[in-house]
Design a protein around this motif. Structure first.
Motif, PDB file in Angstrom:
ATOM      1  N   GLN A  21       0.673  -1.334  -0.068  1.00 59.17           N
ATOM      2  CA  GLN A  21       0.125  -0.277  -0.011  1.00 59.17           C
ATOM      3  C   GLN A  21       0.766   1.212  -0.082  1.00 59.17           C
ATOM      4  OE1 GLN A  21      -2.607  -0.585   3.454  1.00 59.17           O
ATOM      5  NE2 GLN A  21      -4.044  -1.649   2.122  1.00 59.17           N
ATOM      6  N   ASP A  25       0.220   0.874  -4.409  1.00 56.42           N
ATOM      7  CA  ASP A  25      -0.446  -0.035  -5.244  1.00 56.42           C
ATOM      8  C   ASP A  25      -1.813  -0.610  -4.843  1.00 56.42           C
ATOM      9  OD1 ASP A  25       1.650  -0.449  -7.227  1.00 56.42           O
ATOM     10  OD2 ASP A  25       2.795  -1.691  -5.425  1.00 56.42           O
ATOM     11  N   GLY A  26      -2.434   0.007  -3.381  1.00 56.71           N
ATOM     12  CA  GLY A  26      -3.598  -0.342  -3.055  1.00 56.71           C
ATOM     13  C   GLY A  26      -3.945  -1.628  -2.634  1.00 56.71           C
ATOM     14  N   ILE A  27      -5.005  -2.303  -3.389  1.00 59.06           N
ATOM     15  CA  ILE A  27      -5.445  -3.558  -3.213  1.00 59.06           C
ATOM     16  C   ILE A  27      -4.383  -4.534  -3.610  1.00 59.06           C
ATOM     17  CG2 ILE A  27      -7.214  -5.179  -3.833  1.00 59.06           C
ATOM     18  CD1 ILE A  27      -9.139  -2.905  -3.902  1.00 59.06           C
ATOM     19  N   THR A  29      -3.513  -8.739  -4.035  1.00 60.44           N
ATOM     20  CA  THR A  29      -4.158  -9.789  -4.043  1.00 60.44           C
ATOM     21  C   THR A  29      -3.479 -11.119  -3.527  1.00 60.44           C
ATOM     22  OG1 THR A  29      -2.841 -10.425  -6.039  1.00 60.44           O
ATOM     23  CG2 THR A  29      -4.883  -9.262  -6.823  1.00 60.44           C
ATOM     24  N   SER A  59     -11.992  -7.262   2.317  1.00 58.66           N
ATOM     25  CA  SER A  59     -11.554  -7.631   0.957  1.00 58.66           C
ATOM     26  C   SER A  59     -12.872  -6.990   0.045  1.00 58.66           C
ATOM     27  CB  SER A  59     -11.901  -9.195   0.859  1.00 58.66           C
ATOM     28  OG  SER A  59     -13.313  -9.244   1.236  1.00 58.66           O
ATOM     29  N   ARG A  60     -12.469  -7.044  -1.170  1.00 59.38           N
ATOM     30  CA  ARG A  60     -13.302  -6.533  -2.261  1.00 59.38           C
ATOM     31  C   ARG A  60     -13.327  -7.616  -3.385  1.00 59.38           C
ATOM     32  NH1 ARG A  60     -12.001  -0.817  -4.865  1.00 59.38           N
ATOM     33  NH2 ARG A  60     -10.515  -2.208  -6.116  1.00 59.38           N
ATOM     34  N   ALA A  63     -14.464  -6.757 -10.165  1.00 60.88           N
ATOM     35  CA  ALA A  63     -13.234  -6.022 -10.790  1.00 60.88           C
ATOM     36  C   ALA A  63     -12.490  -5.314  -9.777  1.00 60.88           C
ATOM     37  CB  ALA A  63     -13.892  -5.059 -11.661  1.00 60.88           C
ATOM     38  N   GLY A  64     -11.033  -5.448  -9.868  1.00 62.76           N
ATOM     39  CA  GLY A  64     -10.227  -4.764  -8.678  1.00 62.76           C
ATOM     40  C   GLY A  64     -10.175  -5.582  -7.305  1.00 62.76           C
ATOM     41  N   ALA A  65     -10.729  -6.907  -7.393  1.00 60.86           N
ATOM     42  CA  ALA A  65     -10.633  -7.606  -6.210  1.00 60.86           C
ATOM     43  C   ALA A  65      -9.307  -7.758  -5.422  1.00 60.86           C
ATOM     44  CB  ALA A  65     -11.147  -9.045  -6.435  1.00 60.86           C
ATOM     45  N   GLY A  66      -9.459  -8.124  -4.249  1.00 57.93           N
ATOM     46  CA  GLY A  66      -8.378  -8.069  -3.459  1.00 57.93           C
ATOM     47  C   GLY A  66      -8.539  -7.865  -1.947  1.00 57.93           C
ATOM     48  N   THR A  68      -7.133  -5.450   1.501  1.00 63.55           N
ATOM     49  CA  THR A  68      -6.543  -4.307   2.182  1.00 63.55           C
ATOM     50  C   THR A  68      -6.447  -4.394   3.791  1.00 63.55           C
ATOM     51  OG1 THR A  68      -8.663  -3.086   2.302  1.00 63.55           O
ATOM     52  CG2 THR A  68      -7.278  -2.697   0.362  1.00 63.55           C
TER      53      THR A  68
END
Length: 143
Positions: A21, A25-27, A29, A59-60, A63-66, A68
């Protein structure tokens, strides 16, 4: 008997997520985290699921799953991580009742339980005094 590495892997994943983070890079995987830990992403997903239940990660999906971090590392102790991934006691007694007619069989459980309780109290105390920010500082200092 092999040692349990779940706490180490969980701390590794959480500290790696912080560095990830910080890099913008944020989220993250589970595949990325697994690459750092050098394990299968399924192992990481299971562990992260336990950390999510404890409120340490979010978690999300889609699209853009991952994954944090849910909190800053300064506010997460190793005790919280330990309790999230190690729900059972550190040591266990016999699976079957020892022979109560034997002097050792009769007294082994209370004798060992006293020792185990003391060891676990020391362990929990040390884990409670150590934050993931402390772990991150030590990781970065090792370079």
């Amino acid at each position: 008997m092999s040692a349990n590495s779940r706490l180490t892997i969980a701390a590794h994943a959480l500290v790696w997520m912080e560095i990830h983070q910080r890099g913008g890079d944020g989220i993250a995987t589970s595949e990325q985290i697994a690459g750092s830990v050098n394990t299968n992403p399924v192992v990481i997903r299971r562990l992260l699921g336990e950390l999510r239940k404890a409120g340490l990660v979010t978690s999300r999906r889609g699209a853009g799953a991952g994954w944090t971090l849910a909190r800053e590392l300064e506010f997460v102790t190793l005790l919280e991580v330990y309790e999230a991934v190690e729900p059972s006691a550190l040591f266990a007694m016999h699976r079957a009742e020892p022979n109560q007619e034997c002097p050792v069989g009769f007294g082994i459980r209370p004798a060992m339980q006293d020792v185990y309780d003391e060891v676990e109290a020391v362990l929990r105390g040390q884990l409670a005094r150590t934050t993931l920010a402390d772990v991150l500082r030590n990781v970065l200092a090792a370079r």
